[in-house]
Scaffold this motif. Sequence first.
Motif, mmCIF file in Angstrom:
data_model
loop_
_atom_site.group_PDB
_atom_site.id
_atom_site.type_symbol
_atom_site.label_atom_id
_atom_site.label_comp_id
_atom_site.label_asym_id
_atom_site.label_seq_id
_atom_site.Cartn_x
_atom_site.Cartn_y
_atom_site.Cartn_z
ATOM 1 N N PHE A 127 0.818 -1.219 0.000
ATOM 2 C CA PHE A 127 0.000 0.000 0.000
ATOM 3 C C PHE A 127 0.855 1.274 0.000
ATOM 4 O O PHE A 127 0.369 2.348 0.353
ATOM 5 C CB PHE A 127 -0.946 0.000 1.196
ATOM 6 N N LEU A 128 2.125 1.114 -0.369
ATOM 7 C CA LEU A 128 3.062 2.245 -0.460
ATOM 8 C C LEU A 128 3.093 3.062 0.834
ATOM 9 O O LEU A 128 3.058 4.290 0.825
ATOM 10 C CB LEU A 128 2.686 3.164 -1.637
ATOM 11 N N GLN A 146 -6.878 5.770 6.407
ATOM 12 C CA GLN A 146 -7.830 4.771 5.919
ATOM 13 C C GLN A 146 -7.099 3.507 5.470
ATOM 14 O O GLN A 146 -7.537 2.384 5.752
ATOM 15 C CB GLN A 146 -8.640 5.340 4.753
ATOM 16 N N LYS A 147 -5.952 3.697 4.804
ATOM 17 C CA LYS A 147 -5.177 2.529 4.373
ATOM 18 C C LYS A 147 -4.758 1.685 5.577
ATOM 19 O O LYS A 147 -4.808 0.458 5.525
ATOM 20 C CB LYS A 147 -3.916 2.970 3.630
ATOM 21 N N VAL A 148 -4.353 2.338 6.654
ATOM 22 C CA VAL A 148 -3.932 1.591 7.850
ATOM 23 C C VAL A 148 -5.123 0.796 8.401
ATOM 24 O O VAL A 148 -4.983 -0.372 8.770
ATOM 25 C CB VAL A 148 -3.359 2.527 8.939
ATOM 26 N N ASN A 169 -11.700 7.540 0.946
ATOM 27 C CA ASN A 169 -10.679 8.588 0.835
ATOM 28 C C ASN A 169 -9.479 8.172 -0.009
ATOM 29 O O ASN A 169 -8.418 8.766 0.107
ATOM 30 C CB ASN A 169 -10.162 8.945 2.230
ATOM 31 N N LEU A 170 -9.633 7.130 -0.798
ATOM 32 C CA LEU A 170 -8.457 6.579 -1.468
ATOM 33 C C LEU A 170 -8.399 6.893 -2.961
ATOM 34 O O LEU A 170 -9.415 7.128 -3.606
ATOM 35 C CB LEU A 170 -8.391 5.065 -1.252
ATOM 36 N N ASP A 171 -7.165 6.841 -3.478
ATOM 37 C CA ASP A 171 -6.933 7.052 -4.904
ATOM 38 C C ASP A 171 -7.213 5.750 -5.671
ATOM 39 O O ASP A 171 -7.222 4.675 -5.075
ATOM 40 C CB ASP A 171 -5.473 7.469 -5.105
ATOM 41 N N PRO A 172 -7.434 5.845 -6.984
ATOM 42 C CA PRO A 172 -7.797 4.648 -7.761
ATOM 43 C C PRO A 172 -6.809 3.495 -7.621
ATOM 44 O O PRO A 172 -7.227 2.339 -7.578
ATOM 45 C CB PRO A 172 -7.841 5.166 -9.203
ATOM 46 N N GLU A 177 -5.820 -2.033 -5.474
ATOM 47 C CA GLU A 177 -5.053 -2.940 -4.595
ATOM 48 C C GLU A 177 -6.012 -3.622 -3.604
ATOM 49 O O GLU A 177 -5.941 -4.828 -3.382
ATOM 50 C CB GLU A 177 -4.002 -2.111 -3.841
ATOM 51 N N ILE A 178 -6.902 -2.833 -3.036
ATOM 52 C CA ILE A 178 -7.859 -3.405 -2.074
ATOM 53 C C ILE A 178 -8.789 -4.400 -2.770
ATOM 54 O O ILE A 178 -9.039 -5.494 -2.267
ATOM 55 C CB ILE A 178 -8.665 -2.285 -1.391
#
Length: 225
Positions: A127-128, A146-148, A169-172, A177-178
């Motif tokens: 997830f960079l 949100q990624k965490v 809240n995430l980018d494409p 990835e999700i």
Amino acid sequence: MNLFSFQNVNKIYPPYFKALININLEIKEGDFIILTGSTGAGKTTLLKLLYREEKPTSGEIFYKNISYSELKTRQFNQLRQKWGIIFQDYKLFPDLSVYENIKISLILSGKKFKNMKIFIYEYLERFLLAHKAQKKIKELSGGEQQKVGVIRALIRDPEVLIADEPTGNLDPDSIKEILQILKEFHNKGKTIILATHDPIIINQKLGKLIRLKQGELINNVELFE
Ligand SMILES: Nc1ncnc2c1ncn2[C@@H]1O[C@H](COP(=O)(O)OP(=O)(O)OP(=O)(O)O)[C@@H](O)[C@H]1O
Ligand SMILES: [Mg+2]
């Protein structure tokens, strides 16, 4: 057998707001349920009833034919230990680091890991986010937090994944990835219940699409499988 079922479930928030009206729903093991509906439709409420943060005002919820009302807190917590939950408001520890937040979730899952550190970093890299591992949650952007929250739930390899708007809240690229991980999960036979209005996810036509409208389930379950 159903994994979960809702029978005539109503939820009224005080003083008198009907958030869910006569919900009847069956979720089978291995189902990929996409729960959608506009803001305020009751998606989060339905998920909260599922992980028992809220109780129904009337009606019953069952886990494998056992009524939630018969499950003691300790029994329910044991069940929940094998689930992964992504909360709409993340529920992270703001003063702990990214790494610590994830580590706590892994330890609470009760699973044994040979090298937890490498395992956590692999996910963070995916997830960079590896370069932020030692940062406190409160020092991260909304999307990073949100990624965490997503990693924390997925990394436990839960039997049931409950995800409340995990991509808001995430980018494409992160969403892709999700989605990839969710598909891997589903292919392993795990059960996913995902609330979202993200068109990227809905357009994937995964699983069963269920729509809530002002607290009511609209009776047109679309089957994509
Ligand atoms: N604790 C509460 N007390 C009173 N009303 C509440 C409470 N929680 C939610 N509600 C109300 O219940 C309704 C459903 O809320 P819920 O959070 O389930 O919607 P949602 O579908 O998840 O919306 P969103 O897409 O914005 O996340 C809303 O009108 C909300 O204001
Ligand atoms: Mg919500």
